[in-house]
Scaffold this motif. Sequence first.
Motif, PDB file in Angstrom:
ATOM      1  N   LEU A 134      41.023  29.327  45.839  1.00 57.11           N
ATOM      2  CA  LEU A 134      42.279  29.664  45.596  1.00 57.11           C
ATOM      3  C   LEU A 134      42.591  31.225  45.662  1.00 57.11           C
ATOM      4  CD1 LEU A 134      41.620  27.699  42.049  1.00 57.11           C
ATOM      5  CD2 LEU A 134      43.007  27.029  43.823  1.00 57.11           C
ATOM      6  N   GLU A 162      53.557  21.620  45.168  1.00 59.52           N
ATOM      7  CA  GLU A 162      54.707  22.288  44.893  1.00 59.52           C
ATOM      8  C   GLU A 162      55.709  22.565  46.015  1.00 59.52           C
ATOM      9  OE1 GLU A 162      54.251  26.284  43.803  1.00 59.52           O
ATOM     10  OE2 GLU A 162      52.240  26.337  44.226  1.00 59.52           O
ATOM     11  N   ARG A 194      51.406  35.035  38.601  1.00 61.24           N
ATOM     12  CA  ARG A 194      51.217  34.884  40.138  1.00 61.24           C
ATOM     13  C   ARG A 194      51.623  36.261  41.072  1.00 61.24           C
ATOM     14  NH1 ARG A 194      52.802  28.882  42.366  1.00 61.24           N
ATOM     15  NH2 ARG A 194      51.309  29.020  44.119  1.00 61.24           N
ATOM     16  N   GLY A 237      49.791  29.807  37.058  1.00 59.92           N
ATOM     17  CA  GLY A 237      51.115  29.197  38.024  1.00 59.92           C
ATOM     18  C   GLY A 237      50.721  28.752  39.276  1.00 59.92           C
ATOM     19  N   ARG A 238      49.555  29.356  39.674  1.00 58.44           N
ATOM     20  CA  ARG A 238      49.143  28.627  40.931  1.00 58.44           C
ATOM     21  C   ARG A 238      48.625  27.099  40.801  1.00 58.44           C
ATOM     22  NH1 ARG A 238      45.927  30.374  46.070  1.00 58.44           N
ATOM     23  NH2 ARG A 238      45.792  28.492  46.951  1.00 58.44           N
ATOM     24  N   LEU A 239      47.792  26.904  39.566  1.00 60.29           N
ATOM     25  CA  LEU A 239      47.375  25.862  39.083  1.00 60.29           C
ATOM     26  C   LEU A 239      48.187  24.740  38.578  1.00 60.29           C
ATOM     27  CD1 LEU A 239      43.984  26.698  37.898  1.00 60.29           C
ATOM     28  CD2 LEU A 239      44.268  25.738  40.060  1.00 60.29           C
ATOM     29  N   PRO A 275      52.238  24.726  39.028  1.00 63.18           N
ATOM     30  CA  PRO A 275      53.459  25.044  39.343  1.00 63.18           C
ATOM     31  C   PRO A 275      54.663  24.324  38.456  1.00 63.18           C
ATOM     32  CG  PRO A 275      52.329  23.812  40.849  1.00 63.18           C
ATOM     33  CD  PRO A 275      51.062  24.061  39.988  1.00 63.18           C
TER      34      PRO A 275
END
Lengths: 553, 452
Positions: free
Chosen positions: A156, A369, B396, B414-416, B418
């Motif tokens: 990540l 996304e 983020r 926010g990455r996980l 969205p």
Amino acid sequence: MSINQSGWRPTSPEANAGNVPASVTGNKALMLEEALIFEIGDNHTTGVDFASPSPLRGEGRGEGQPSNAAPGTAPHPTLSPEGRGLSRLAGLARNNPIGLPGLSEPETVRHYTRLSRQNYGIDLGFFPLGSCTMKHNPRLNEKMARLPGFSDVHPLQPVDTVQGALEVIHQLAHWLVTLTGMTSVAMSPKAGAHGELCGILAIRAALEAKGEGARKIILVPESAHGTNPATAAFAGYSVEDIPATAEGRVDTAALKARLGPDVAGVMITNPNTCGLFERDMREISDAVHAAGGFVYCDGANFNAIVGRVRPGDLGIDAMHINLHKTFSTPHGGGGPGSGPVVFSEALTPYAPLPFVEKQGDQFVLVEEENADEHHAGSFGRMVAFHGQMGMFTRALTYILSHGADGLRQVSEDAVLNANYILRSLDDTLDAPFGPSGPCMHEALFSDSGLAAGFSTIDIAKGLIDEGFHPMTMYFPLVVHGAMLVEPTETESKAALDQFIAALRSVAERAKAGDPSLKTAPHFAPRARLDETLAARKPVLVWKEPSPLAQAAE
Amino acid sequence: MRYLPLTQPDREAMLAVIGAATIDDLFVDVPEAARLDGPVRDLPMHASEMAVERHMSALAKKNLTAGEAPFFLGCGAYKHHVPASVDHLIQRGEFLTAYTPYQPEIAQGTLQMLFEFQTQVARLLGTDVANASMYDGSTACWEAIVMARRITKRGKAILSSGLHPHYVSVSKTMAKFTGDVLDTAAPELAADMDLDQLIAKIDDDTSCVVVQYPDILGRIADLRPLADACHAKKALLIAVVTEPVALGAITSPGEMDADIVVGEGQSLGVGLQFGGPYVGLFGCKDKYVRQMPGRLCGETVDADGRRGFVLTLSTREQHIRREKATSNICTNSGLCALAFSIHMTLLGEAGLRQLAEINHAGAVSAAERLSQIPGVELVNDSFFNEFTLKLPTEARPVVRTLADRGILAGVSLGRLYPGEDALANGLVVAVTETTTAEDVETLASALQEILA
């Protein structure tokens, strides 16, 4: 709780030759017995040093226990929520023992080194498992996978801090797509069978997108891998078998006759588990497509055709590639695997995420996304992260070492070696599909002609005494007492000749009814193991012997 | 082509034995139209060991490694110190280059190791039994949901909002095809896990409740009331552990009566590896063992009466009953399981507890320091080695900016998640024994500067 209550030590079996007494230890010179860690370890030994309880608190706080404290003097190092005001453990701090044995570092090294010596691996000798494919594992692959740039990056991390890792995935994807003549590749499936699931799910997503969700049947020929029907069933399909012909290939006429509006697709293994190339593959693909279905190919045996045949030219819609089989990643006693799936244009929009794409000079991770129209119909995510990165590094290293020219030589030598074994032994062992023409990557024999009461297992166990790992036994199911031998390209002619001589000798003993073969192996770390007992009364974890049992001893 | 031992004279001699004039004669079954007449175009030719090493090393150098930076990422993959002997031992050829132990007489090394692994895992998770490992934590989680459906014959699974969103995604993907109904939501930036909300959802159609422990925000809760509520409705409690080191410090889910406990074993022995291969852990109560997916190693005796080990209960597996199989899995993570088991043996009970204590103490100290930054708020009441900060701005871009300064600051929610605006300011920070006081100070001062 002390773990080492039982004091179990290996016991020596009755000496089996002459008047030689059994050893007290159970050991035989260099062949050493090894107890379980639960029998030799205890709950206060550790093989790891910790400098202080907290690296953030500096030295000298003194809460840590010395790692080599004498037995009985060291309480468990426990968290003391009340005492230190440190704990944020919601009142759940563990106070009872877990029951984990510890060994010092030298004891640990010795334990696992001793265990390793009771194992057979491709480094020790020929490992002719048909349809499983064990080839030399180059150590350059291992070295490259351990470069910190690959082994010490988090999945990540911001993508611009992992451009090299994404480039590895992108480069390997390019090779896989090019070698197979397909459109795209999903890299994330964790193993071959996981790849099968990926392919079937993409087919199902594509059918549903076209309003064809009512198709509920997957056709699976008898010559396909055993995982294929399990996969189709797991993905919600009904499975129907398609018979094999007398010469070991899909019965194309029977398959065509079964096609219809209820059939979602077929799963074919090519080259198949009889070691033969499905000659009618293109014709089958065209018929399936005409009937509105899709073609899944089990690519486990891609090593036989890599560089010589592109599956995309045969009309295949999806195919997984077992990286350990074709591209030499080590299998480590049962895994990890890695099963990227290549897709035709028709299935590409439905493939799982994530994908790695190059946009300008940046490598991008396409996830939910930021999926564009090419992946709009994706059936989703199959694993937490991006797949078996450590395996990608190894596979790419192997591919670059071989190059396009070397990979072509790989399949040629693999096929040459298999045919050499087939033709060198078909005077001694029955080769049911010998008359069908050349085999591909593996040679298939049956137990026909052995003495009454003798079967494939006796030949396999006899081979162990000759120093060889046995071939695949009793698979594929279409042949009685099947023996499936796969040499791969990394065996020398000398190794094959020695194996051929050994198998010939063992086969002749089985034909003559040599009773000593029924009790083989005689020279392995263990004699034949009672698998029925293991299944009937499963003992799956170690338990401390009860005091009663100890008293009875 | 240094990996190919056949010489040209060998090849000719072998073709003569086979009775083929050329190698092409062995490919006669491939239709003419599908045969390539030479090496695939658009790909380079073979390269020397030195050249390949140069190429791969150049790619490796393009990555910022965890060891090069103050490093705070977790969320399902953790940076821990792995003793040198672990990697040395797993590289022994007899482990590294062995296949699945289908011939137990010459695979006792792998089999005994798997038996030891199963016992270590069962004790760690607090379950009666454990299997010989799964692909990873996320697929193990999904398989547990399917297993609960097989046991309860019900198709509704309730997923805690604290379950790793990727684990949720994997489960959702698979549920589309198996017909399971999943009830799930995104977490709230709250101090505690809300188990009452889960309890309220359990009904007569519920096969299982899946809860992560510690959860995605790092929170811990007593699972016993949830287990009782599940059992009252004849549903199963599945607990997911993504940080097994935590179980050295806190009560295991099995001890709190979870029916199935799955986990990601990467923390012990395996390393970050950009996401894989990892090692899935899978344990359950004794009564469910025949519904458990994956491989199992069992103890037995050989013909001479000596103890030995074999793969067992494989009638549940794909290679016997085909479409009736409990799952289509036909591999495990043997080598990663070995690494896990060796690391666990080196630690032992005492070492694991010490390691857990160091992790927790470090996290407590870091949480205190970071939450002193103006505008930064510590979300958690409870945590082990990972906690969530609420920043005064979206996390983020902050993570992005910190990466430019050579700091790998944690995982932004926010990455996980969205599109989940309520979570955008969340930053999940992990601290392990590899984190130094200087690392925390570097992060704290950079964060303070950026937020000022």
